[in-house]
Enzyme design. Structure first.
Site, PDB file in Angstrom:
ATOM      1  N   HIS A  38       0.884  -1.051   0.003  1.00  0.00           N
ATOM      2  CA  HIS A  38       0.000  -0.085  -0.112  1.00  0.00           C
ATOM      3  C   HIS A  38       0.934   1.369   0.163  1.00  0.00           C
ATOM      4  O   HIS A  38       2.054   0.951   0.135  1.00  0.00           O
ATOM      5  CB  HIS A  38      -0.906   0.032   1.233  1.00  0.00           C
ATOM      6  CG  HIS A  38      -0.193   0.187   2.489  1.00  0.00           C
ATOM      7  ND1 HIS A  38       0.367  -0.771   3.315  1.00  0.00           N
ATOM      8  CD2 HIS A  38       0.366   1.318   3.234  1.00  0.00           C
ATOM      9  CE1 HIS A  38       1.082  -0.608   4.409  1.00  0.00           C
ATOM     10  NE2 HIS A  38       1.042   0.855   4.181  1.00  0.00           N
ATOM     11  N   HIS A 124       5.400   5.953  -1.202  1.00  0.00           N
ATOM     12  CA  HIS A 124       6.254   4.567  -1.335  1.00  0.00           C
ATOM     13  C   HIS A 124       5.472   3.336  -0.888  1.00  0.00           C
ATOM     14  O   HIS A 124       4.557   3.398  -0.054  1.00  0.00           O
ATOM     15  CB  HIS A 124       7.599   4.622  -0.419  1.00  0.00           C
ATOM     16  CG  HIS A 124       7.205   4.858   0.911  1.00  0.00           C
ATOM     17  ND1 HIS A 124       6.824   5.892   1.716  1.00  0.00           N
ATOM     18  CD2 HIS A 124       7.358   3.752   2.037  1.00  0.00           C
ATOM     19  CE1 HIS A 124       6.907   5.768   2.968  1.00  0.00           C
ATOM     20  NE2 HIS A 124       6.932   4.263   3.245  1.00  0.00           N
TER      21      HIS A 124
HETATM   22  P1  2AM Z   1       5.491   2.636   5.552  1.00  0.00           P
HETATM   23  O1  2AM Z   1       4.184   3.178   5.049  1.00  0.00           O
HETATM   24  O2  2AM Z   1       6.899   3.289   5.580  1.00  0.00           O
HETATM   25  O3  2AM Z   1       5.466   1.137   5.192  1.00  0.00           O
HETATM   26  C1  2AM Z   1       0.955   0.840   9.122  1.00  0.00           C
HETATM   27  O4  2AM Z   1       1.722   0.508   9.809  1.00  0.00           O
HETATM   28  C2  2AM Z   1       1.573   1.818   7.896  1.00  0.00           C
HETATM   29  O5  2AM Z   1       2.072   2.897   8.745  1.00  0.00           O
HETATM   30  C3  2AM Z   1       2.767   1.263   7.392  1.00  0.00           C
HETATM   31  O6  2AM Z   1       2.894   1.180   6.056  1.00  0.00           O
HETATM   32  C4  2AM Z   1       3.912   2.131   8.005  1.00  0.00           C
HETATM   33  O7  2AM Z   1       5.049   2.460   7.284  1.00  0.00           O
HETATM   34  C5  2AM Z   1       3.147   3.210   8.208  1.00  0.00           C
HETATM   35  N1  2AM Z   1       3.804   3.692   9.693  1.00  0.00           N
HETATM   36  C6  2AM Z   1       3.831   2.881  10.727  1.00  0.00           C
HETATM   37  N2  2AM Z   1       4.158   3.797  11.834  1.00  0.00           N
HETATM   38  C7  2AM Z   1       4.416   5.082  11.199  1.00  0.00           C
HETATM   39  C8  2AM Z   1       4.849   6.223  11.825  1.00  0.00           C
HETATM   40  N3  2AM Z   1       5.212   6.408  12.977  1.00  0.00           N
HETATM   41  N4  2AM Z   1       4.978   7.381  10.972  1.00  0.00           N
HETATM   42  C9  2AM Z   1       4.517   7.412   9.891  1.00  0.00           C
HETATM   43  N5  2AM Z   1       4.337   6.216   9.295  1.00  0.00           N
HETATM   44  C10 2AM Z   1       4.088   4.985  10.032  1.00  0.00           C
END
Ligand code: 2AM
Length: 175
Positions: A38, A124
């Site tokens: 996603h 991304h």
């Molecule tokens: P990602 O987008 O880099 O893959 C669900 O956990 C989604 O939210 C994941 O896709 C994750 O990273 C993003 N995510 C998790 N923790 C986060 C944070 N503290 N800040 C921003 N994005 C986060």
């Protein structure tokens, strides 16, 4: 509930990306399953279930006031962020309207207690997590088109077989 706003990667495209990953990249860190691909627009984090309706109404109001446009991303570059240890696939450029939408959604999240992102928005798809060294350049350059006509509010659920993401609500994007 652990929530985030995201663009969905359609299942056939997710399989194409996973095939390319297997062909063009060595195994690095922990592979994200194709079903979990996603593009995060804004991370909300923990939200009480009672606050969900309010959040959704706030998104409705934002979208009504300033409709965001549907579009298409060319996923044509890879990147590595050493701090979270993430290796990703994403576009080199994207519409300003998508950055604007991510910013607005992040603002709504901040009202509900999530931390505002300090880094610049880079759409991304995370391919590998927990990478400790930068993976080598892919042997075959990526070139995937990701059309988007809606965005979703997703719930992240920790299951016995790892994390799973489930859509909780969705909003259509205009032309
Ligand atoms: P990602 O987008 O880099 O893959 C669900 O956990 C989604 O939210 C994941 O896709 C994750 O990273 C993003 N995510 C998790 N923790 C986060 C944070 N503290 N800040 C921003 N994005 C986060």
């Amino acid at each position: 509930m652990r929530l985030f706003f995201a663009l969905e990667v359609p299942a056939d495209l997710a399989l194409g990306i996973a095939d390319w990953r297997a062909r063009a990249l060595p195994l690095a860190g922990r592979e994200v399953p194709a079903a979990n691909f996603h593009i995060t627009l804004a991370f909300i984090g923990e939200l009480a279930e009672a606050a969900l309706d309010t959040l959704c109404r706030e998104v409705d109001a934002q979208i009504a006031a300033r409709p965001a446009a549907a579009g298409q991303l060319q996923l044509d570059q890879v990147g590595y962020w050493p701090r979270p240890g993430i290796f990703w696939l994403g576009p080199q450029t994207w519409p300003d309207t998508l950055g604007g939408l991510a910013h607005k959604l992040g603002g709504l999240g901040a009202r509900h207690g999530s931390e505002r992102r300090r880094d610049r928005f880079q759409p991304h798809v995370t391919l590998f997590r927990h990478c400790t060294t930068p993976p080598p350049a892919p042997t075959e350059l990526p070139q995937f088109a990701l059309p988007y006509r809606e965005f979703l509010l997703m719930e992240s659920r920790q299951g016995r077989h790892g994390v799973r993401y489930a859509p909780v609500a969705g909003w259509s994007l205009g032309d």
